[in-house]
Write a protein that holds these residues in place. Structure first.
Motif, PDB file in Angstrom:
ATOM      1  N   GLY A  12       0.784  -1.236   0.000  1.00 21.83           N
ATOM      2  CA  GLY A  12       0.000   0.000   0.000  1.00 21.83           C
ATOM      3  C   GLY A  12       0.810   1.278   0.000  1.00 21.83           C
ATOM      4  O   GLY A  12       1.880   1.351  -0.562  1.00 21.83           O
ATOM      5  N   HIS A  13       0.287   2.277   0.702  1.00 19.03           N
ATOM      6  CA  HIS A  13       0.850   3.624   0.691  1.00 19.03           C
ATOM      7  C   HIS A  13       1.809   3.812   1.858  1.00 19.03           C
ATOM      8  O   HIS A  13       1.467   3.526   3.001  1.00 19.03           O
ATOM      9  CB  HIS A  13      -0.295   4.637   0.764  1.00 19.03           C
ATOM     10  N   TYR A  14       3.002   4.310   1.547  1.00 11.59           N
ATOM     11  CA  TYR A  14       3.968   4.685   2.578  1.00 11.59           C
ATOM     12  C   TYR A  14       4.257   6.161   2.399  1.00 11.59           C
ATOM     13  O   TYR A  14       4.477   6.630   1.270  1.00 11.59           O
ATOM     14  CB  TYR A  14       5.270   3.893   2.435  1.00 11.59           C
ATOM     15  N   LEU A  15       4.271   6.899   3.479  1.00 19.91           N
ATOM     16  CA  LEU A  15       4.591   8.323   3.463  1.00 19.91           C
ATOM     17  C   LEU A  15       5.570   8.582   4.591  1.00 19.91           C
ATOM     18  O   LEU A  15       5.268   8.304   5.753  1.00 19.91           O
ATOM     19  CB  LEU A  15       3.315   9.154   3.631  1.00 19.91           C
ATOM     20  N   ALA A  16       6.753   9.093   4.260  1.00 22.47           N
ATOM     21  CA  ALA A  16       7.757   9.384   5.273  1.00 22.47           C
ATOM     22  C   ALA A  16       7.249  10.469   6.215  1.00 22.47           C
ATOM     23  O   ALA A  16       6.470  11.344   5.821  1.00 22.47           O
ATOM     24  CB  ALA A  16       9.053   9.835   4.606  1.00 22.47           C
ATOM     25  N   GLU A  17       7.715  10.401   7.432  1.00 21.54           N
ATOM     26  CA  GLU A  17       7.325  11.372   8.443  1.00 21.54           C
ATOM     27  C   GLU A  17       7.647  12.789   7.957  1.00 21.54           C
ATOM     28  O   GLU A  17       8.735  13.051   7.441  1.00 21.54           O
ATOM     29  CB  GLU A  17       8.070  11.097   9.743  1.00 21.54           C
ATOM     30  N   GLY A  18       6.678  13.680   8.087  1.00 18.89           N
ATOM     31  CA  GLY A  18       6.872  15.066   7.689  1.00 18.89           C
ATOM     32  C   GLY A  18       6.541  15.345   6.236  1.00 18.89           C
ATOM     33  O   GLY A  18       6.560  16.506   5.821  1.00 18.89           O
ATOM     34  N   GLU A  19       6.234  14.331   5.451  1.00 22.62           N
ATOM     35  CA  GLU A  19       5.909  14.521   4.040  1.00 22.62           C
ATOM     36  C   GLU A  19       4.410  14.746   3.867  1.00 22.62           C
ATOM     37  O   GLU A  19       3.609  14.204   4.623  1.00 22.62           O
ATOM     38  CB  GLU A  19       6.340  13.306   3.205  1.00 22.62           C
ATOM     39  N   SER A  20       4.033  15.526   2.833  1.00 16.22           N
ATOM     40  CA  SER A  20       2.624  15.854   2.632  1.00 16.22           C
ATOM     41  C   SER A  20       1.943  15.007   1.569  1.00 16.22           C
ATOM     42  O   SER A  20       0.756  15.132   1.348  1.00 16.22           O
ATOM     43  CB  SER A  20       2.486  17.339   2.273  1.00 16.22           C
TER      44      SER A  20
END
Length: 167
Positions: free
Chosen positions: A156-164
């Motif tokens: 699925g979806h991964y978003l690094a910390e602090g990314e929008s």
């Protein structure tokens, strides 16, 4: 020797192997990676004004990043060759660093992700900036090369910390 359960590139004996993705579904995959090149303010101004003796630093770095993404499977052992549908490499000047933020996006429809392609594009773009400006600033630093976001596939979806998220 027993392989750790989460290391998919090791078989049951601990030997390295290419993961078999033939049974995985073909899905749309996107990955975004970034990095920074920290440099002297004068170096950043030279690059942004297009005054580097070697030529168009950002244009050359963009092409190098795109070419690198397309050849990731030749550079990183056990990576699958992928039919990339899109690769972009963009730069943002940051006079507060001072330096450049580099962001690469890789896209494909396939059975495996494009994280390594995006990371390779960002890394090689950063290295190309260094190469083209090192004559005036050998103290440049390449830092914070990392996966910023990944979309598609089983995990699925991964978003690094602090990314929008994807723009």
């Amino acid at each position: 020797m027993s392989a750790a359960p989460n290391l998919t590139h090791l078989d049951e004996t601990g030997a390295a192997h290419m993961v078999d993705v033939s049974e995985k579904a073909v899905t749309s995959r996107t990955a975004r990676a970034g990095g920074k090149v920290i440099m002297a303010r004068e170096t950043l101004e030279m690059i942004m004004q297009g005054n580097a003796k070697k030529g168009d630093v950002l244009g050359c770095a963009r092409i190098a990043g795109i070419m690198a993404a397309k050849r990731t499977h030749e550079l990183i052992p056990l990576c699958h060759p992928l039919a990339l549908s899109k690769v972009t490499v963009e730069f943002t000047a940051d006079y507060g660093l001072p330096g450049l933020h580099v962001e690469a996006i890789a896209k494909a429809s396939g059975q495996t992700g494009v994280e390594m392609e995006a990371l390779t594009a960002a890394s090689i773009a950063c290295l190309t900036i260094y190469d083209m400006a090192k004559a005036v600033d050998k103290a440049m630093t390449i830092t914070d090369v990392k996966l910023l976001e990944k979309l598609g596939g089983k995990s699925g979806h991964y978003l690094a910390e602090g990314e929008s998220g994807t723009k």
